[in-house]
Design an enzyme around this catalytic site. Structure first.
Site, short mmCIF file in Angstrom:
data_model
loop_
_atom_site.label_atom_id
_atom_site.label_comp_id
_atom_site.label_asym_id
_atom_site.label_seq_id
_atom_site.Cartn_x
_atom_site.Cartn_y
_atom_site.Cartn_z
N LYS A 130 0.86 -1.16 -0.12
CA LYS A 130 0.02 0.06 0.00
C LYS A 130 1.04 1.17 0.13
CE LYS A 130 -4.25 -1.53 2.11
NZ LYS A 130 -4.34 -2.98 1.89
N GLY A 184 -8.63 -7.34 2.49
CA GLY A 184 -9.59 -8.11 3.11
C GLY A 184 -10.02 -7.64 4.48
N GLY A 185 -9.57 -6.24 4.79
CA GLY A 185 -9.86 -5.79 6.17
C GLY A 185 -8.82 -6.06 7.24
N HIS A 240 -17.52 3.07 -1.55
CA HIS A 240 -16.40 2.07 -2.05
C HIS A 240 -16.70 1.60 -3.13
CE1 HIS A 240 -12.85 -0.92 -0.75
NE2 HIS A 240 -13.33 -1.24 -2.03
N HIS A 262 -14.81 -3.65 7.67
CA HIS A 262 -13.81 -3.54 6.28
C HIS A 262 -14.08 -4.72 5.40
CE1 HIS A 262 -12.68 -0.01 8.54
NE2 HIS A 262 -12.12 -0.60 9.50
N GLU A 265 -9.39 0.30 -6.83
CA GLU A 265 -10.40 0.42 -5.73
C GLU A 265 -10.17 1.80 -5.37
OE1 GLU A 265 -10.71 -2.26 -2.30
OE2 GLU A 265 -10.98 -3.90 -3.73
N ARG A 316 -5.51 -9.37 -9.23
CA ARG A 316 -6.04 -10.81 -9.34
C ARG A 316 -7.50 -10.72 -9.82
NH1 ARG A 316 -9.11 -10.61 -4.94
NH2 ARG A 316 -8.42 -9.54 -3.19
#
Length: 654
Positions: free
Chosen positions: A116, A164-165, A208, A235, A275, A292
């Site tokens: 990130k 995935g939070g 989102h 999340h 995203e 992916r």
């Protein structure tokens, strides 16, 4: 020309990839752990190879075992699915070095977008809008604390390698920061093997929205519309739809072009998802890029009429994209929900057990992507998702109606699911108006009493008694038997309910206290009961496993246990001080020691299961008498972890 595809994954995504690969003429190879020896994806592949024990580190994350399986079977290409090794640049590189084709992007793109911190820097350089924050190369605790003072609250802590939070925390004040850094690092280390964190300014109640992109090795790149994934819990996405009810054509074009710019900036190939967070004024900010195929890709397939796995295989073979940007059209509306084995009434705790029956609903515009069928076991080793339920309609309301009906008509016996919770979301007025943000579930369903187990009505008790009796005597015995009265004792939600069941021919009268209910049995087949109730003919499905009975009627499902012939036993209720594991899993932190004084609701142990952390809390005030577990232990459901003794003052008042 590629000929044989190995799918380095399990469950519904492996089944879904196998379906397209077979349609295109590929031979398919499944890999499986010892726990998955009888799994659906193993059954549907042409060949299958066991790659290790149930633990993912020794099987689905074992790159060497997967490459060995490819060599044994002569597979010339590998599809990673999602999760596991799908975004592992080392795995992609190893596949290439073995002379095989990776059905995914180049390892350099995976590595860049897997961080990130680095990806955010790259997007800033490419001119893609990003959320303000701190992504410096010094991620020590004191540096994060100092950066937080400059950014201001509320803010988001995020695992740099995350998804995935997991490893993500909303921090609303300085007093919460240090503890949240510790917990976020712990989650990130457990999930990704990397505890590096970044900080971002929290965008309050955003949408989102993600863009599906595709690129080939000939320099072509397109976007295939957007997906709205705003309905989230912890999340993690719960509902996904395409197109977004919030996105205008102008915003779609701007976000799509930004997403393509992001893909081209990292030399991307294949399927990817960019995203974004979108605020109330429709300003959008880069969040991350998933290198992916996404879990929610079916909604894009349904509104574009394209098979995205087929596109992946085309790109992997070196062919150009099948459509140019101006040739991509969006048609209708699609909504997807994730059907999980989890208990909404108890903090969405993952559930394990045998699927005594699993029958997806059928109908126009419905699609079920699943990797399980009746008789399969939901274990604690893997994610508890049973299926993705997707509905398409000419418009959003049609898709909503179809999806609610599909959820209500799907039969799942053996484990508790979030099925009714999902149908309530889709039917909710705020969601129906297209106004759901990432705060929607927290606002609409927090402390919602309807999530708690609902007491059974006298009608449902009558159906339960009817199914139990018919299952043991058969319809023929009922129609010829003289009028009789049968006492029955059921256990429902840890409470005992006593009934009197009177039957004469096809008539059934059930009494519970002062309440009575009469049914007329129209017909009975194994697993299905047809009744006439107040002049209305209706059907009830049921399944019996030992003394447990599972039922479903009119969109509601419930279970009872027949304890009529069981001896009475004492049961320890809430407040016993015997703190047990709520599910199978691994202990990652023990927060108390013998002699500590604790309060009811205080977290004593952190249990990791199904890729999430679950706090195990005290059920009473007291003193820790004994701790029976330690960090790193593997524990079973109901295993004793901590014992609490009553405080001295409490003992004196008793």
């Amino acid at each position: 020309m590629l000929k044989k595809l190995l799918i380095a994954n399990r469950g519904e995504i492996a089944v879904r990839v196998i379906r397209t690969a077979k349609a295109l003429g590929y031979r398919t190879v499944a890999v499986y752990s010892e726990a998955d020896a009888n799994a659906l994806h193993v059954e549907q592949a042409d060949e299958a190879v066991c790659i290790g024990p149930a633990q993912v580190a020794a099987s689905y994350l074992n790159a060497d075992a997967i490459l060995d399986a490819a060599a044994k079977t002569g597979a010339d290409c590998i599809h990673p699915g999602y999760g596991f090794l799908s975004e592992n640049s080392g795995f992609a590189k190893a596949i290439k070095q073995a002379g095989l084709t990776f059905v995914g992007p180049p390892e350099n793109a995976i590595e860049l977008m897997g961080s990130k911190r680095r990806s955010k820097i790259a997007m800033q350089e490419a001119g893609v809008p990003v959320v303000p924050g701190y992504e410096g190369d010094n991620a020590a605790d004191d540096e994060l604390i100092a950066a937080a003072q400059d950014i201001g609250y509320p803010l988001m802590l995020k695992a740099s390698a995350g998804g995935g939070g997991r490893g993500m925390r909303l921090v609303e004040s300085e007093s919460e920061l240090a503890d949240n850094i510790k917990r976020a690092r712990s989650e990130a280390k457990q999930a990704f093997g990397d505890d590096e964190l970044i900080i971002e300014k929290a965008v309050i109640e955003p949408r989102h929205v993600e863009i599906q992109v595709f690129a080939d090795r000939h320099g072509n790149a397109v976007y295939l519309g957007e997906r709205d994934c705003s309905v989230q819990r912890r999340h993690q996405k719960v509902v996904e739809e395409a197109p977004s009810p919030f996105v205008t054509p102008e915003l779609r074009k701007a976000m799509g072009e930004a997403a393509v710019k992001a893909a081209l900036a990292c030399g991307y190939e294949g399927a990817g998802t960019v995203e974004f967070l979108v605020d109330k004024d429709r300003n959008f900010y880069f969040l991350e890029m998933n290198t992916r195929l996404q879990v929610e890709h079916p909604v894009t397939e349904l509104i574009t009429g394209q098979d995205l796995v087929a596109w992946q295989l085309m790109v992997a073979e070196g062919r150009p994209l099948p459509l140019a940007q101006e040739e991509i059209e969006l048609n209708g509306h699609a909504i997807e929900v994730r059907l999980y084995a989890e208990d909404p009434a108890n903090g969405f705790t993952p559930q394990t057990g045998t699927l005594h029956e699993f029958t997806p609903a059928e109908g126009e515009g419905l699609r079920f992507d699943t990797g399980v069928r009746s008789g399969d076991v939901v274990s604690a080793h893997y994610d508890p998702m049973l299926a993705k339920v997707i509905a398409w309609g000419q418009n959003r309301d049609e898709a909503r109606r179809r999806l609610v009906r599909a959820l209500e008509d799907t039969t799942v016996f053996g484990v508790t699911t979030n099925r009714h919770f999902l149908s309530r979301i889709i039917a909710d007025d705020t969601f129906g108006a297209g106004e759901a943000t990432t705060a929607f579930l927290q606002q609409a369903f927090k402390d919602d009493p309807s999530l708690a187990p609902q007491a059974l009505s006298i009608r449902e008790l009558a159906l339960s008694a009817c199914a139990l009796s018919l299952n043991s005597t058969g319809q023929e015995g009922w129609s010829n038997a003289p009028a009789t009265v049968i006492p029955m004792k059921l256990e429902i939600q840890e409470k005992t309910v006593e009934l009197l069941v009177r039957h004469s021919g096809h008539k059934l009268l059930v009494s519970h206290g002062d309440d009575q209910y009469e049914l007329l049995i129209q017909s009975h087949e194994q697993g299905q009961l047809c009744i006439i109730d107040n002049g209305i003919r209706q059907r009830c499905q049921y399944s019996r496993a030992g003394d447990s009975l599972y039922l479903q009627a009119l969109g509601r499902s419930w279970s009872v246990t027949d304890i009529t012939h069981q001896p009475a036993t004492g049961a320890q209720g809430a407040g016993s001080g015997r703190i047990q594991a709520s599910m199978d899993g691994a202990i990652i932190d023990v927060l108390v020691a013998a002699g500590d004084t604790v309060q009811q609701g205080q977290t004593l142990v952190i249990l990791e299961a199904m890729k999430m952390e679950h706090p195990v809390k005290a059920d009473r005030d007291g003193t820790v008498a004994a701790v029976h577990t330690s960090s790193g232990d593997q524990v079973r459901r109901s295993q004793l972890l901590v014992e609490l003794a009553a405080n001295e003052t409490e003992e004196q008042t008793q």
